[in-house]
Design an enzyme around this catalytic site. Structure first.
Site, PDB file in Angstrom:
ATOM      1  N   ARG A 258       5.746  -3.324   7.488  1.00  0.00           N
ATOM      2  CA  ARG A 258       4.443  -2.600   7.561  1.00  0.00           C
ATOM      3  C   ARG A 258       3.437  -3.852   7.703  1.00  0.00           C
ATOM      4  O   ARG A 258       3.176  -4.279   6.557  1.00  0.00           O
ATOM      5  CB  ARG A 258       4.154  -1.633   6.440  1.00  0.00           C
ATOM      6  CG  ARG A 258       3.171  -0.720   6.166  1.00  0.00           C
ATOM      7  CD  ARG A 258       2.849  -0.110   4.901  1.00  0.00           C
ATOM      8  NE  ARG A 258       2.248  -1.009   4.204  1.00  0.00           N
ATOM      9  CZ  ARG A 258       2.414  -1.268   2.792  1.00  0.00           C
ATOM     10  NH1 ARG A 258       3.298  -0.527   2.094  1.00  0.00           N
ATOM     11  NH2 ARG A 258       1.560  -2.095   2.205  1.00  0.00           N
ATOM     12  N   HIS A 262      -0.720   0.302   3.018  1.00  0.00           N
ATOM     13  CA  HIS A 262       0.042   1.396   3.232  1.00  0.00           C
ATOM     14  C   HIS A 262      -0.795   2.540   3.892  1.00  0.00           C
ATOM     15  O   HIS A 262      -0.381   3.365   4.726  1.00  0.00           O
ATOM     16  CB  HIS A 262       0.357   2.032   1.774  1.00  0.00           C
ATOM     17  CG  HIS A 262       0.935   3.318   1.730  1.00  0.00           C
ATOM     18  ND1 HIS A 262       2.234   3.769   2.129  1.00  0.00           N
ATOM     19  CD2 HIS A 262       0.212   4.458   1.323  1.00  0.00           C
ATOM     20  CE1 HIS A 262       2.342   5.004   1.791  1.00  0.00           C
ATOM     21  NE2 HIS A 262       1.214   5.448   1.413  1.00  0.00           N
ATOM     22  N   TYR A 271      -0.788  -6.901  -4.106  1.00  0.00           N
ATOM     23  CA  TYR A 271       0.604  -6.820  -4.622  1.00  0.00           C
ATOM     24  C   TYR A 271       1.673  -7.788  -3.692  1.00  0.00           C
ATOM     25  O   TYR A 271       2.579  -7.823  -4.029  1.00  0.00           O
ATOM     26  CB  TYR A 271       1.256  -5.556  -4.762  1.00  0.00           C
ATOM     27  CG  TYR A 271       0.979  -4.566  -3.694  1.00  0.00           C
ATOM     28  CD1 TYR A 271       2.020  -4.665  -2.692  1.00  0.00           C
ATOM     29  CD2 TYR A 271       0.126  -3.688  -3.469  1.00  0.00           C
ATOM     30  CE1 TYR A 271       1.738  -3.776  -1.585  1.00  0.00           C
ATOM     31  CE2 TYR A 271      -0.088  -2.963  -2.462  1.00  0.00           C
ATOM     32  CZ  TYR A 271       0.803  -2.870  -1.461  1.00  0.00           C
ATOM     33  OH  TYR A 271       0.702  -2.037  -0.269  1.00  0.00           O
TER      34      TYR A 271
HETATM   35  C1  LIG Z   1       7.900  13.192  -3.423  1.00  0.00           C
HETATM   36  C2  LIG Z   1       6.656  12.127  -3.278  1.00  0.00           C
HETATM   37  N1  LIG Z   1       6.511  11.167  -4.123  1.00  0.00           N
HETATM   38  C3  LIG Z   1       5.509  10.161  -3.944  1.00  0.00           C
HETATM   39  C4  LIG Z   1       4.665  10.415  -2.936  1.00  0.00           C
HETATM   40  C5  LIG Z   1       3.587   9.172  -2.970  1.00  0.00           C
HETATM   41  N2  LIG Z   1       4.066   8.391  -1.997  1.00  0.00           N
HETATM   42  C6  LIG Z   1       3.430   8.699  -0.311  1.00  0.00           C
HETATM   43  S1  LIG Z   1       3.973   7.561   0.458  1.00  0.00           S
HETATM   44  C7  LIG Z   1       4.969   6.731  -0.722  1.00  0.00           C
HETATM   45  C8  LIG Z   1       5.771   5.544  -0.294  1.00  0.00           C
HETATM   46  C9  LIG Z   1       6.552   5.707   0.745  1.00  0.00           C
HETATM   47  O1  LIG Z   1       7.419   4.576   1.146  1.00  0.00           O
HETATM   48  P1  LIG Z   1       8.523   4.568   2.180  1.00  0.00           P
HETATM   49  O2  LIG Z   1       9.488   5.641   2.015  1.00  0.00           O
HETATM   50  O3  LIG Z   1       9.116   3.142   2.039  1.00  0.00           O
HETATM   51  O4  LIG Z   1       7.604   4.688   3.376  1.00  0.00           O
HETATM   52  P2  LIG Z   1       6.425   3.830   4.036  1.00  0.00           P
HETATM   53  O5  LIG Z   1       5.159   4.203   3.478  1.00  0.00           O
HETATM   54  O6  LIG Z   1       6.849   2.388   3.641  1.00  0.00           O
HETATM   55  O7  LIG Z   1       6.448   3.929   5.392  1.00  0.00           O
HETATM   56  C10 LIG Z   1       4.778   7.334  -1.951  1.00  0.00           C
HETATM   57  C11 LIG Z   1       5.587   6.990  -3.003  1.00  0.00           C
HETATM   58  C12 LIG Z   1       4.727  11.361  -2.095  1.00  0.00           C
HETATM   59  N3  LIG Z   1       3.953  11.535  -1.053  1.00  0.00           N
HETATM   60  N4  LIG Z   1       5.945  12.197  -2.227  1.00  0.00           N
END
Ligand SMILES: Cc1ncc(C[n+]2csc(CCOP(=O)(O)OP(=O)(O)O)c2C)c(N)n1
Ligand SMILES: [Mg+2]
Length: 370
Positions: A258, A262, A271
């Site tokens: 990425r 985020h 971080y």
């Molecule tokens: C069940 C849940 N827990 C926490 C969140 C908050 N949250 C949104 S995106 C994210 C990180 C997701 O990371 P990843 O699966 O690696 O996808 P990326 O954003 O890197 O594409 C989190 C913790 C959420 N949306 N849903």
């Protein structure tokens, strides 16, 4: 033991001949153009957010090859259960910038009428299923859709996308197990971009890779270079063929990065090390594919300019059109939940309309409050 990483295009654009898929020049050009569209949409989306025109944006720069290579390997009738970082999958299937920006603005033409978070696209006719905010919840839904296709013998298959963070959720394991047992025609597709907001991969799993997890559920898993559009294409194609032929699920892990934050609400400088970002910038998926197209004699400077200029002009035009549309009507919040509106809600709707007529509530701004 370490997991092997499939790569077709080396960093200098040269190719591993025996792994190279046979694609037409038209297809190669479309792959490149769609990757450019994703990058340009990102630039525009962040700019619109920073200038206060939209409330929120989720960039996906760095993951263009991962998104586009995967969707390109499917048939147009296959189902997509994507994540918020997959706009390239919609663009590949023909979504217009106008439709995508209408959603970002949550304006009158937004198919979700401003009720979804930005970047949570839904395109019914493209079988691009509405994005689920709670991560990984799309996985059991996707397995269910795959089972439906299997029962109906439609020959459609399903691809569900997830992030590395999504693989720590119960829904991931539940979906994988069920699909393995019932041989659901599905491709589990993980874009491992090394981070889940501020959580690095090392904090996500102790496994040697993410794809190795497929073994425990009884089906194959491979890891590919996710910044190599042809490697992604080949691996997903193989998995899709297997699903269509009745062989059941497969897992494909695309190693990518990425490049941006985020979301527009995040500051990755807090971080993650600048050196790491720089290292991945050197592996830019668009640069890699451009090097390949050059070596194939397809790329020219003039075509590059024409592609970028055309995409940016489309985006600017779509932005202008969408800005003129205005928000959905306030009373539309009462639509679409009930087939016929219950009396108590009708009463509230009538009284809201009466109140609005008095002109005291003029402008809600239409902005997403983040
Ligand atoms: C069940 C849940 N827990 C926490 C969140 C908050 N949250 C949104 S995106 C994210 C990180 C997701 O990371 P990843 O699966 O690696 O996808 P990326 O954003 O890197 O594409 C989190 C913790 C959420 N949306 N849903
Ligand atoms: Mg991630």
């Amino acid at each position: 033991m370490t997991t092997e990483v499939l790569q077709v295009i080396r960093s200098d654009g040269s190719v591993q001949k025996k792994l190279e898929p046979t694609l037409s020049e038209e297809m190669l050009r479309k792959l490149y153009r769609t990757m450019v569209q994703v990058r340009a949409l990102d630039e525009k989306g962040m700019l619109l957010q920073r200038t206060g025109k939209i409330g929120f944006y989720v960039p996906s720069g760095g993951q263009e090859a991962s998104q586009v290579g995967a969707v390109a390997a499917l048939d147009a009738g296959d189902w997509l259960f994507p994540t918020y970082r997959d706009p390239g999958m919609a663009l590949w299937r023909g979504a217009s910038f106008r439709e995508m920006l209408a959603h970002e603005f949550g304006c009158a033409e937004d198919r979700s009428k401003g009720r979804q978070m930005p970047n949570h696209y839904a395109f019914r006719e493209m079988k691009y299923v509405s994005i689920s905010s709670p991560i990984a919840t799309q996985i059991p839904q996707a397995v269910g859709a795959a089972m439906a296709a299997k029962y109906r013998k439609t020959k459609e298959i399903v691809l569900t996308s997830m992030g590395d963070g999504g693989t720590s959720e119960g829904d991931f394991h539940c979906g994988m197990n069920f699909a393995g047992v019932y041989k659901a025609p599905i491709v589990f597709y993980c874009q491992n971009n090394q981070w889940a907001i501020s959580v690095p991969l090392s904090g996500q799993t102790a496994s040697e890779s993410i794809s190795v997890k497929a073994k425990a559920y009884g089906f194959p898993g491979v890891t590919v270079d996710g910044n190599d559009v042809l490697a992604v294409y080949s691996a997903v194609r193989q998995a899709a063929d297997r699903a269509r032929a009745g062989g059941g699920p497969s897992f494909v892990e695309a190693l990518t990065y990425r490049m941006g934050p985020h979301s527009s609400s995040d500051d990755p400088k807090r971080y993650r090390p600048a050196a790491e970002e720089e290292e991945w910038r050197q592996k830019d998926p668009i640069d890699r594919f451009r090097n390949y197209l050059k070596k194939q004699g397809i790329w020219t400077e003039a075509w590059e300019k024409e592609t970028w200029d055309g995409v940016r002009a489309d985006l600017n035009e779509a932005t202008k059109q969408v800005e003129a549309l205005g928000p959905p009507t306030i009373s539309s919040m009462f639509d679409d939940v009930w087939s016929s509106i219950p009396p108590v809600l009708q009463e509230q709707k009538d009284s809201l309309i009466e109140y609005l007529k008095k002109g005291e509530l003029k402008d809600l701004g239409g902005a997403f409050p983040l």
